[in-house]
Write an enzyme that holds these catalytic residues in place. Sequence first.
Site, PDB file in Angstrom:
ATOM      1  N   ASP A 159      33.356 -14.448  17.843  1.00 34.76           N
ATOM      2  CA  ASP A 159      34.698 -14.060  18.254  1.00 34.76           C
ATOM      3  C   ASP A 159      34.629 -13.013  19.360  1.00 34.76           C
ATOM      4  O   ASP A 159      34.516 -11.814  19.105  1.00 34.76           O
ATOM      5  CB  ASP A 159      35.459 -13.513  17.036  1.00 34.76           C
ATOM      6  CG  ASP A 159      36.906 -13.172  17.372  1.00 34.76           C
ATOM      7  OD1 ASP A 159      37.242 -13.105  18.577  1.00 34.76           O
ATOM      8  OD2 ASP A 159      37.695 -12.961  16.437  1.00 34.76           O
ATOM      9  N   ASP A 180      33.057 -17.008   9.524  1.00 36.46           N
ATOM     10  CA  ASP A 180      34.281 -16.804  10.278  1.00 36.46           C
ATOM     11  C   ASP A 180      34.139 -15.545  11.149  1.00 36.46           C
ATOM     12  O   ASP A 180      33.267 -14.692  10.886  1.00 36.46           O
ATOM     13  CB  ASP A 180      35.426 -16.662   9.251  1.00 36.46           C
ATOM     14  CG  ASP A 180      36.764 -17.077   9.810  1.00 36.46           C
ATOM     15  OD1 ASP A 180      36.814 -17.555  10.943  1.00 36.46           O
ATOM     16  OD2 ASP A 180      37.764 -16.938   9.082  1.00 36.46           O
ATOM     17  N   GLY A 200      46.642 -19.956  10.218  1.00 41.20           N
ATOM     18  CA  GLY A 200      47.534 -21.014   9.713  1.00 41.20           C
ATOM     19  C   GLY A 200      48.584 -20.546   8.708  1.00 41.20           C
ATOM     20  O   GLY A 200      49.583 -21.233   8.502  1.00 41.20           O
TER      21      GLY A 200
HETATM   22  O1  G3H Z   1      40.005 -17.168  10.311  1.00 38.48           O
HETATM   23  C1  G3H Z   1      40.894 -17.018   9.466  1.00 38.48           C
HETATM   24  C2  G3H Z   1      42.194 -17.584   9.705  1.00 38.48           C
HETATM   25  O2  G3H Z   1      42.469 -17.732  11.024  1.00 38.48           O
HETATM   26  C3  G3H Z   1      43.261 -17.146   8.774  1.00 38.48           C
HETATM   27  O3  G3H Z   1      44.505 -16.814   9.320  1.00 38.48           O
HETATM   28  O4  G3H Z   1      45.333 -15.319   7.504  1.00 38.48           O
HETATM   29  O5  G3H Z   1      46.866 -16.216   9.243  1.00 38.48           O
HETATM   30  O6  G3H Z   1      45.926 -17.718   7.502  1.00 38.48           O
HETATM   31  P1  G3H Z   1      45.714 -16.496   8.337  1.00 38.48           P
HETATM   32 ZN    ZN Z   2      40.833 -16.824  12.263  1.00 37.41          ZN
END
Ligand code: G3H
Ligand code: ZN
Length: 288
Positions: free
Chosen positions: A102, A80, A217
């Site tokens: 990113d 990520d 999310g």
């Molecule tokens: O990459 C990680 C997510 O986008 C998590 O986002 O912490 O708002 O669920 P969140």
């Molecule tokens: Zn994210």
Amino acid sequence: MRTLQEYVREAQEKKVAIGHFNISNTEGLWGVFRAAQALSVPVIIGVSEGERDFIGVPQVAALVKSLSDEFDYPIFLNADHTYSFDRVKEVIDAGFDSVIFDGANLSFEENVKITKQCVDYARACGREVLVEGELGFIGQSSKILDGIPDGVLLDEKSLTDPVVAKDFVEKTGIDMLAPAVGNIHGMLRGGVDPKLDIPLVKEISEAVKIPLVLHGGSGNSEEDFKAAIANGVAIVHINTELRVAYKQGLVKALQENPDEVAPYKFLRGAVQAVQDVAIKKLKIFNNL
Ligand code: G3H
Ligand code: ZN
């Protein structure tokens, strides 16, 4: 076993989404894996730079592979939010299934340049590794927020422009795109985040013609998830809600068993709490 690319395509065709859940340790991994197993759906484990440094980059790759092999299960590993080419290269070399460069905070040109470098490396690595790019800044931390994250604007001109997104995808050759469509990283105290811009999701999806990934999310509504998935989102990321559940599960277990010193006993509450959240989200994403 089918590849992640095939699962993502299938999700898009069926208008469902694959759940992407971040973990920091093996408790998180088991919680997410058991949730996916209980529903028989594919799942993606996500580790940010901080999360994977805590577990260990080769170690998390080995752990996820061991579950995939032992259970013959479609569980995949994503690096990520990765902020440099060197760290992208590190996870591709370590065997991750996908990676996100990113560059949302960089200039468009710089973002294109490094994202393209990551795509070129992934294509040349000798196996299938998906590369996701980001366009539009949505904040950086999965935590409880007292307001919209610094530097994030939710007005129309600050969200991802479909024309620019198309150009970005063509110039970089990425497999998936993470846009800013009203989503924010982290979750507002109270648990309800701003609404997503669903018409914009649709416009971006039609312009770029590759699967979209919805980040941030936690705090979004079931209604918004379903509408976003119906309009081009094939993966949804959840982190903050899992972190909150893990901590609450752990605190509760410690309070209820103050003399317990065996970690494998008092950590069961944390695993269960993570599993419960992941099941709830996976049911929404998969129309179950
Ligand atoms: O990459 C990680 C997510 O986008 C998590 O986002 O912490 O708002 O669920 P969140
Ligand atoms: Zn994210």
